[in-house]
Design an enzyme around this catalytic site. Structure first.
Site, PDB file in Angstrom:
ATOM      1  N   SER A   1      14.505 -60.218 -12.499  1.00 52.89           N
ATOM      2  CA  SER A   1      13.378 -60.867 -13.177  1.00 52.89           C
ATOM      3  C   SER A   1      13.899 -61.836 -14.242  1.00 52.89           C
ATOM      4  CB  SER A   1      12.485 -59.817 -13.833  1.00 52.89           C
ATOM      5  OG  SER A   1      12.109 -58.841 -12.878  1.00 52.89           O
TER       6      SER A   1
ATOM      7  N   GLY B   1      17.376 -49.271  -7.719  1.00 48.67           N
ATOM      8  CA  GLY B   1      18.326 -50.226  -7.150  1.00 48.67           C
ATOM      9  C   GLY B   1      19.732 -50.019  -7.700  1.00 48.67           C
TER      10      GLY B   1
ATOM     11  N   LEU C   1       7.738 -58.881 -10.232  1.00 51.82           N
ATOM     12  CA  LEU C   1       8.322 -58.374  -8.989  1.00 51.82           C
ATOM     13  C   LEU C   1       9.001 -59.483  -8.182  1.00 51.82           C
ATOM     14  CD1 LEU C   1       5.518 -55.911  -7.777  1.00 51.82           C
ATOM     15  CD2 LEU C   1       7.509 -55.446  -9.225  1.00 51.82           C
TER      16      LEU C   1
ATOM     17  N   GLU D   1      11.895 -59.855  -4.462  1.00 52.69           N
ATOM     18  CA  GLU D   1      12.244 -59.195  -3.191  1.00 52.69           C
ATOM     19  C   GLU D   1      13.072 -57.934  -3.393  1.00 52.69           C
ATOM     20  OE1 GLU D   1      11.242 -59.887  -0.049  1.00 52.69           O
ATOM     21  OE2 GLU D   1       9.934 -61.436  -0.905  1.00 52.69           O
ATOM     22  N   GLY D   2      13.846 -57.884  -4.487  1.00 57.22           N
ATOM     23  CA  GLY D   2      14.644 -56.683  -4.768  1.00 57.22           C
ATOM     24  C   GLY D   2      13.734 -55.475  -4.971  1.00 57.22           C
ATOM     25  N   HIS D   3      12.674 -55.667  -5.777  1.00 56.63           N
ATOM     26  CA  HIS D   3      11.709 -54.580  -5.979  1.00 56.63           C
ATOM     27  C   HIS D   3      11.049 -54.212  -4.657  1.00 56.63           C
ATOM     28  CE1 HIS D   3      11.472 -56.589 -10.115  1.00 56.63           C
ATOM     29  NE2 HIS D   3      11.848 -55.359 -10.406  1.00 56.63           N
TER      30      HIS D   3
ATOM     31  N   GLN E   1      13.051 -49.462 -24.520  1.00 54.37           N
ATOM     32  CA  GLN E   1      14.383 -49.718 -23.975  1.00 54.37           C
ATOM     33  C   GLN E   1      14.898 -51.110 -24.348  1.00 54.37           C
ATOM     34  OE1 GLN E   1      12.865 -49.060 -19.887  1.00 54.37           O
ATOM     35  NE2 GLN E   1      14.186 -50.755 -19.295  1.00 54.37           N
TER      36      GLN E   1
ATOM     37  N   MET F   1       9.466 -52.858 -14.099  1.00 55.14           N
ATOM     38  CA  MET F   1       8.905 -53.518 -15.289  1.00 55.14           C
ATOM     39  C   MET F   1       8.104 -54.748 -14.857  1.00 55.14           C
ATOM     40  SD  MET F   1      11.571 -52.972 -18.372  1.00 55.14           S
ATOM     41  CE  MET F   1      12.726 -54.242 -17.915  1.00 55.14           C
TER      42      MET F   1
ATOM     43  N   ASP G   1      21.211 -51.707 -11.047  1.00 52.08           N
ATOM     44  CA  ASP G   1      21.318 -51.057 -12.361  1.00 52.08           C
ATOM     45  C   ASP G   1      22.062 -49.730 -12.181  1.00 52.08           C
ATOM     46  OD1 ASP G   1      19.435 -52.801 -14.175  1.00 52.08           O
ATOM     47  OD2 ASP G   1      18.410 -52.551 -12.274  1.00 52.08           O
TER      48      ASP G   1
HETATM   49  P1  AMP Z   1      13.242 -53.568 -13.253  1.00 47.95           P
HETATM   50  O1  AMP Z   1      11.874 -54.091 -12.991  1.00 47.95           O
HETATM   51  O2  AMP Z   1      14.239 -54.631 -13.561  1.00 47.95           O
HETATM   52  O3  AMP Z   1      13.264 -52.420 -14.222  1.00 47.95           O
HETATM   53  O4  AMP Z   1      13.742 -52.947 -11.884  1.00 47.95           O
HETATM   54  C1  AMP Z   1      12.993 -51.953 -11.224  1.00 47.95           C
HETATM   55  C2  AMP Z   1      13.845 -51.399 -10.111  1.00 47.95           C
HETATM   56  O5  AMP Z   1      14.192 -52.438  -9.201  1.00 47.95           O
HETATM   57  C3  AMP Z   1      15.155 -50.782 -10.605  1.00 47.95           C
HETATM   58  O6  AMP Z   1      15.419 -49.593  -9.869  1.00 47.95           O
HETATM   59  C4  AMP Z   1      16.158 -51.860 -10.298  1.00 47.95           C
HETATM   60  O7  AMP Z   1      17.467 -51.365 -10.101  1.00 47.95           O
HETATM   61  C5  AMP Z   1      15.589 -52.415  -9.001  1.00 47.95           C
HETATM   62  N1  AMP Z   1      16.113 -53.775  -8.765  1.00 47.95           N
HETATM   63  C6  AMP Z   1      16.132 -54.801  -9.634  1.00 47.95           C
HETATM   64  N2  AMP Z   1      16.756 -55.871  -9.086  1.00 47.95           N
HETATM   65  C7  AMP Z   1      17.113 -55.505  -7.833  1.00 47.95           C
HETATM   66  C8  AMP Z   1      17.798 -56.154  -6.767  1.00 47.95           C
HETATM   67  N3  AMP Z   1      18.235 -57.409  -6.862  1.00 47.95           N
HETATM   68  N4  AMP Z   1      17.995 -55.459  -5.611  1.00 47.95           N
HETATM   69  C9  AMP Z   1      17.560 -54.181  -5.501  1.00 47.95           C
HETATM   70  N5  AMP Z   1      16.919 -53.504  -6.469  1.00 47.95           N
HETATM   71  C10 AMP Z   1      16.690 -54.157  -7.625  1.00 47.95           C
END
Ligand code: AMP
Length: 290
Positions: free
Chosen positions: A186, A147, A33, A35-37, A61, A30, A150
């Protein structure tokens, strides 16, 4: 890096890539971005020949009183980060591109999607399953990367792929954390300094449960009480749930536990809702003691 706003243009581009025999990896996000992304992008780049990233804040959602309007958006920064991380193609669809007038279909998983986060955010996983189903149909990746942060989302998506015969491998990557243990998100940008500090208790509660399981405890009730005790030390935290359940079905585990469970927490810190989890693997050596 190529940028697409039209689904048809991305499909044409990917058709050519597929004809070259290349493996396509897909990372849905979403935006906003962090470091997790990027860790998902790096894993995708390692496993596949080409990485497609989507940036789409999916209105379906979010509940009516949730943070859809406030959700952080910074497209220019996202594109720079994506390009430096090695993304080959980005899809940034407008709402009318994803849900044109007359759109009707909803993908619903009443069991997995109705528990935990689904119980507290009615309709959330209908929105997630629907948009992920659409994105997988658009990109048709060989692998899609999600990730562990979630965890319930991954279980919902895995089941959807199974139910709908969608030919894609789901890869789960570990949660990236700040040095003090807080899972990167985020939504962390909503936290003020006091709340940011308070939020670290969520991971401390999960670590306390891991410690207990490493000492042989596997009764979900005891593990949940431990989490609540740790979370209770932080007055700024309002817990929605702190549950230890089957890591597969997300249904309550039997009284004496299972070999593989997951501890999940959802809590408000001020007005910000955060989630986190850890998978609990109770090693066989402890089973002999019980
Ligand atoms: P989002 O933008 O929050 O929908 O997340 C997009 C993807 O990034 C999803 O698969 C999340 O599980 C993953 N994600 C979000 N935060 C993290 C994190 N801290 N470490 C690893 N993956 C993450």
């Amino acid at each position: 890096m190529r940028t697409f706003t039209q689904i048809s243009a991305l499909r044409t581009y990917l058709r050519g890539i597929r004809l070259e025999g290349k493996q396509i990896g897909f990372v849905p996000t979403m935006g906003a971005l962090h470091e997790g992304h990027l860790s998902l992008v790096q894993r995708a780049a390692r496993d596949c020949d080409l990485v497609v990233l989507s940036i789409y804040v999916n209105p379906r959602q979010f509940g009516p009183n949730e943070d859809f309007d406030a959700y952080p958006r910074d497209l220019q920064r996202d594109l720079q980060m994506a390009s430096s991380a090695g993304v080959d193609a980005v899809l940034i669809p407008a709402n009318e591109e994803m849900y044109p007038g007359g759109y009707q279909t909803v993908v619903q998983l009443p069991d997995l999607g109705g528990l935990l986060d689904g119980a507290h955010r009615p309709g959330h996983f209908d929105g997630v399953a629907t948009v992920v189903c659409k994105l997988l149909n658009i990109v048709q990746p060989d692998r899609a990367f999600f990730g562990q942060k979630d965890y319930q989302q991954i279980r919902v998506i895995e089941q959807m792929l199974l139910d709908l015969n969608i030919p894609c491998k789901i890869v789960m990557t570990p949660t990236l954390r700040a040095a003090d243990g807080l899972a990167l998100s985020s939504r962390n940008s909503y936290l003020n300094a006091k709340e940011r500090k308070a939020a670290t208790v969520i991971h401390r509660a999960l670590c306390a449960v891991i410690d207990l399981t490493e000492r042989g405890e596997r009764r979900p009730k005891v593990l949940e009480e431990q989490m609540l005790e740790v979370l209770g030390t932080e007055p700024l935290i309002k817990v929605q749930y702190a549950s230890v359940v089957s890591s597969e079905t997300l249904q309550p585990a039997p009284e004496d536990g299972l070999d593989r469970m997951v501890a999940l927490i959802a809590a408000h810190v001020g007005r910000t809702r955060l989630i986190d989890n850890e998978v609990l693997i109770v090693e066989a050596r402890f089973k002999d003691l019980s």
